[in-house]
Enzyme design. Structure first.
Site, PDB file in Angstrom:
ATOM      1  N   ARG A  46       0.869  -1.180   0.000  1.00 64.50           N
ATOM      2  CA  ARG A  46       0.000   0.000   0.000  1.00 64.50           C
ATOM      3  C   ARG A  46       0.904   1.227   0.000  1.00 64.50           C
ATOM      4  O   ARG A  46       2.114   1.103   0.169  1.00 64.50           O
ATOM      5  CB  ARG A  46      -1.022   0.004   1.153  1.00 64.50           C
ATOM      6  CG  ARG A  46      -0.650  -0.625   2.445  1.00 64.50           C
ATOM      7  CD  ARG A  46       0.375   0.095   3.255  1.00 64.50           C
ATOM      8  NE  ARG A  46       0.113   1.506   3.365  1.00 64.50           N
ATOM      9  CZ  ARG A  46       1.028   2.411   3.597  1.00 64.50           C
ATOM     10  NH1 ARG A  46       2.298   2.060   3.761  1.00 64.50           N
ATOM     11  NH2 ARG A  46       0.735   3.695   3.674  1.00 64.50           N
ATOM     12  N   GLY A  47       0.287   2.381  -0.211  1.00 61.04           N
ATOM     13  CA  GLY A  47       1.084   3.590  -0.413  1.00 61.04           C
ATOM     14  C   GLY A  47       1.225   3.777  -1.922  1.00 61.04           C
ATOM     15  O   GLY A  47       1.603   2.830  -2.630  1.00 61.04           O
ATOM     16  N   ALA A  48       0.906   4.989  -2.400  1.00 59.65           N
ATOM     17  CA  ALA A  48       0.783   5.196  -3.853  1.00 59.65           C
ATOM     18  C   ALA A  48       2.017   4.766  -4.658  1.00 59.65           C
ATOM     19  O   ALA A  48       1.898   3.978  -5.602  1.00 59.65           O
ATOM     20  CB  ALA A  48       0.413   6.657  -4.120  1.00 59.65           C
ATOM     21  N   ARG A  89      -7.043  -0.893  -7.062  1.00 58.30           N
ATOM     22  CA  ARG A  89      -7.384   0.206  -6.134  1.00 58.30           C
ATOM     23  C   ARG A  89      -7.558   1.467  -6.970  1.00 58.30           C
ATOM     24  O   ARG A  89      -6.681   1.792  -7.778  1.00 58.30           O
ATOM     25  CB  ARG A  89      -6.287   0.413  -5.071  1.00 58.30           C
ATOM     26  CG  ARG A  89      -6.356  -0.593  -3.929  1.00 58.30           C
ATOM     27  CD  ARG A  89      -5.458  -0.197  -2.773  1.00 58.30           C
ATOM     28  NE  ARG A  89      -6.144   0.632  -1.785  1.00 58.30           N
ATOM     29  CZ  ARG A  89      -5.531   1.181  -0.743  1.00 58.30           C
ATOM     30  NH1 ARG A  89      -4.238   1.015  -0.557  1.00 58.30           N
ATOM     31  NH2 ARG A  89      -6.219   1.897   0.133  1.00 58.30           N
ATOM     32  N   ASP A 237      -2.316  10.447  -2.611  1.00 54.88           N
ATOM     33  CA  ASP A 237      -2.567   9.354  -3.556  1.00 54.88           C
ATOM     34  C   ASP A 237      -2.887   9.866  -4.944  1.00 54.88           C
ATOM     35  O   ASP A 237      -2.731   9.164  -5.934  1.00 54.88           O
ATOM     36  CB  ASP A 237      -3.681   8.445  -3.049  1.00 54.88           C
ATOM     37  CG  ASP A 237      -3.125   7.526  -1.988  1.00 54.88           C
ATOM     38  OD1 ASP A 237      -2.913   7.995  -0.861  1.00 54.88           O
ATOM     39  OD2 ASP A 237      -2.843   6.350  -2.317  1.00 54.88           O
ATOM     40  N   ASN A 247      -5.853  12.147  -0.126  1.00 53.82           N
ATOM     41  CA  ASN A 247      -4.935  11.374   0.729  1.00 53.82           C
ATOM     42  C   ASN A 247      -5.766  10.601   1.750  1.00 53.82           C
ATOM     43  O   ASN A 247      -7.000  10.707   1.798  1.00 53.82           O
ATOM     44  CB  ASN A 247      -3.930  12.309   1.416  1.00 53.82           C
ATOM     45  CG  ASN A 247      -2.817  11.530   2.093  1.00 53.82           C
ATOM     46  OD1 ASN A 247      -2.213  10.649   1.480  1.00 53.82           O
ATOM     47  ND2 ASN A 247      -2.551  11.799   3.358  1.00 53.82           N
ATOM     48  N   LYS A 248      -5.080   9.835   2.561  1.00 56.45           N
ATOM     49  CA  LYS A 248      -5.727   8.960   3.550  1.00 56.45           C
ATOM     50  C   LYS A 248      -6.833   9.691   4.303  1.00 56.45           C
ATOM     51  O   LYS A 248      -6.668  10.845   4.713  1.00 56.45           O
ATOM     52  CB  LYS A 248      -4.639   8.443   4.504  1.00 56.45           C
ATOM     53  CG  LYS A 248      -5.093   7.541   5.632  1.00 56.45           C
ATOM     54  CD  LYS A 248      -5.939   6.379   5.197  1.00 56.45           C
ATOM     55  CE  LYS A 248      -5.348   5.555   4.082  1.00 56.45           C
ATOM     56  NZ  LYS A 248      -6.368   4.669   3.414  1.00 56.45           N
TER      57      LYS A 248
HETATM   58  O1  MRU Z   1      -4.542   3.149   2.036  1.00 53.52           O
HETATM   59  P1  MRU Z   1      -3.064   3.375   1.962  1.00 53.52           P
HETATM   60  O2  MRU Z   1      -2.319   2.894   3.143  1.00 53.52           O
HETATM   61  O3  MRU Z   1      -2.501   2.871   0.644  1.00 53.52           O
HETATM   62  O4  MRU Z   1      -2.923   4.961   1.922  1.00 53.52           O
HETATM   63  C1  MRU Z   1      -1.657   5.531   1.821  1.00 53.52           C
HETATM   64  C2  MRU Z   1      -1.684   7.002   1.909  1.00 53.52           C
HETATM   65  O5  MRU Z   1      -2.707   7.606   2.061  1.00 53.52           O
HETATM   66  C3  MRU Z   1      -0.393   7.733   1.727  1.00 53.52           C
HETATM   67  O6  MRU Z   1      -0.428   8.953   2.385  1.00 53.52           O
HETATM   68  C4  MRU Z   1      -0.151   7.965   0.231  1.00 53.52           C
HETATM   69  O7  MRU Z   1      -0.174   6.773  -0.495  1.00 53.52           O
HETATM   70  C5  MRU Z   1       1.080   8.684  -0.080  1.00 53.52           C
HETATM   71  S1  MRU Z   1       2.484   8.008   0.706  1.00 53.52           S
HETATM   72  C6  MRU Z   1       3.691   7.674  -0.228  1.00 53.52           C
END
Ligand code: MRU
Length: 350
Positions: A46-48, A89, A237, A247-248
Site C-alpha cells: 500500500r502507499g501510492a 485500487r 494518492d 490522501n488517507k
Molecule cells: O490506504 P493506503 O495505506 O494505501 O494509503 C496511503 C496514503 O494515504 C499515503 O499517504 C499515500 O499513499 C502517499 S504516501 C507515499
C-alpha cells in the site's frame, strides 16, 4: 531492503507483507499479475508509489504468463492484464500511471518479438523502481528546508519506505531532517481504520531512532490549538491539476484545523502522483472499503454485530488549505494550476 523488488534468480516479484507488520516481518512472492492485483486490493502492499512499482512488476509477470508467440498477441495480453491491475485500487494514480508507462514500452513498434518486449518491460519496471528511490531522496531534501531545529511535525498514515519502493515521501522529509542533525519530534496519527500510523510509521521511526509520540487521530486538533505543532506533513494518492489533494481519510480534517490554527500544511508528492488530467479534486475516485475494517480492529469486533458502517479510504483536501506541495522538482506554491504543471515538466527533464 526495498518494499517491492524483483528476484532475478526466480523471475518473480517479492513484497513485504504490510498487513502483518509490526508483529511479523514476512516476504511474499508473486508469479502472476492476478495475484499482484489481489495483493494490492488486500493491502499487502500500500502507499501510492509502492502500488505503482508493484503494478509495474505485475506487468512483467503478465508478459511471462502469456503464451503469445508473436508481438501483437502479447501486446493484447498485456493490455488485458493492465486493465485487471488498474481495477485493484482506484484512488492512487500511480497504479494507472505505472501500467500506462509499461504499456507504452510494450507498444513500441521497434520491439518485434515477445522476448524483446519482455526484456524491455523488465528494464522499465526496474528503472521505475530505481527512479522512485532516487526522487524520494531529492524530494526529501527539498522538504527538509521547511523543518527547523526543535520542530514538532504532525504526520498522518504511513508515507515512509513501506509506502514507496524505499525511503518515503512525507516521512522521507522527516528522515532527511533527522539525518541533517535537526532535533525533531513527530506526532504520529494512529490512522484508523487500518492503523498505518500506529503499525507502520511508528515502526519505521522507532527503527531510525527518531523521537515520536503516537496519538489517537482525534487528538490532532488539541495539539494544533495548543501550539504544539509547527508543521503538518502528509502524502498524497492523487493530486489534481489545481492542487486539491486526495490522501488517507482524515487528512482533510487535519488541513482545516491546521489553517484555523496557522499551522503550515504541506503534502509531499512525487510528480507521478500529480494528475494533470483532472481539473479538481471532486473528479478523483474515492475508494470505499469494507465496513468490516470499521466495525472490527484486525478481526476483533468493536461494535454490535450486524450494524452498518461506512469506510471511505481517502478524502480530498481543497487546495485553499494547502500551504505548498513538496515535489522532487522543488516546493510548489500557489497558484497551483500554473506551478504544478511547471513542476511536472521540470521533473520530466531531470
Ligand atoms: O490506504 P493506503 O495505506 O494505501 O494509503 C496511503 C496514503 O494515504 C499515503 O499517504 C499515500 O499513499 C502517499 S504516501 C507515499
Amino acid at each position: 531492503m526495498r518494499t517491492v523488488f524483483w528476484d532475478n534468480e526466480r523471475q518473480t516479484m517479492k513484497m513485504i507483507d504490510q498487513r502483518v507488520l509490526p508483529w511479523t516481518f514476512e516476504l511474499l512472492e508473486y508469479a502472476t499479475h492476478e495475484a499482484v492485483a489481489e495483493a494490492i486490493t488486500d493491502m499487502v502492499v500500500r502507499g501510492a508509489p509502492a502500488i505503482g512499482a508493484a503494478a509495474a512488476f505485475g506487468m512483467v509477470l503478465a508478459a511471462q504468463q502469456s503464451q503469445a508467440t508473436d508481438a501483437a498477441t502479447l501486446r493484447n495480453d498485456l493490455h488485458t492484464a493492465g486493465e485487471r491491475l488498474n481495477l485493484a485500487r482506484p484512488t492512487a494514480v500511480n497504479l494507472a500511471w505505472a501500467v500506462k508507462r509499461l504499456l507504452r514500452v510494450a507498444d513500441n513498434p521497434d520491439l518485434t518479438d515477445p522476448t524483446a518486449i519482455h526484456a524491455a518491460l523488465l528494464a522499465e519496471a526496474q528503472k521505475l523502481a530505481d527512479e522512485d528511490v532516487a526522487l524520494n531522496r531529492r524530494m526529501a531534501y527539498h522538504g527538509a528546508e521547511l523543518i527547523s531545529d526543535g520542530d514538532t511535525i504532525l504526520h498522518h498514515c504511513n508515507t515512509g519506505a513501506l509506502a514507496t519502493v524505499d525511503w518515503g515521501t512525507a516521512l522521507g522529509v522527516i528522515f532527511a531532517a533527522h539525518e541533517q542533525g535537526k532535533k525533531i519530534h513527530v506526532l504520529v496519527d494512529e490512522t484508523r481504520p487500518r492503523l498505518q500510523g500506529a503499525r507502520l510509521t511508528a515502526w519505521e521511526l522507532q527503527q531510525r531512532g527518531i523521537p515520536f509520540d503516537l496519538i489517537a487521530d482525534n487528538a490532532a486538533g488539541h495539539f494544533m490549538r495548543t501550539g504544539q505543532v509547527n508543521i503538518v506533513l502528509v502524502g498524497s494518492d492523487r493530486t489534481a491539476a489545481n492542487g486539491d489533494v486526495a490522501n488517507k481519510i482524515g487528512t482533510y480534517k487535519l488541513a482545516v484545523v491546521a489553517k484555523e490554527n496557522g499551522v503550515p500544511f504541506y503534502p509531499v508528492v512525487p510528480t507521478s502522483t500529480i494528475d494533470l488530467d483532472l481539473a479538481h479534486g471532486d473528479l478523483i475516485p474515492i475508494e470505499e472499503r469494507s465496513p468490516d475494517e470499521v466495525t472490527a480492529v484486525f478481526g476483533t469486533p468493536i461494535a454490535p454485530a450486524g450494524i452498518s458502517a461506512r469506510n471511505p479510504a481517502f478524502d480530498v483536501t481543497p487546495h485553499r488549505y494547502v500551504t505548498g506541495i513538496v515535489t522532487e522538482a522543488g516546493i510548489v506554491y500557489p497558484p497551483f494550476v500554473k506551478n504544478l504543471r511547471q513542476a511536472v515538466l521540470k521533473a520530466s527533464n531531470q
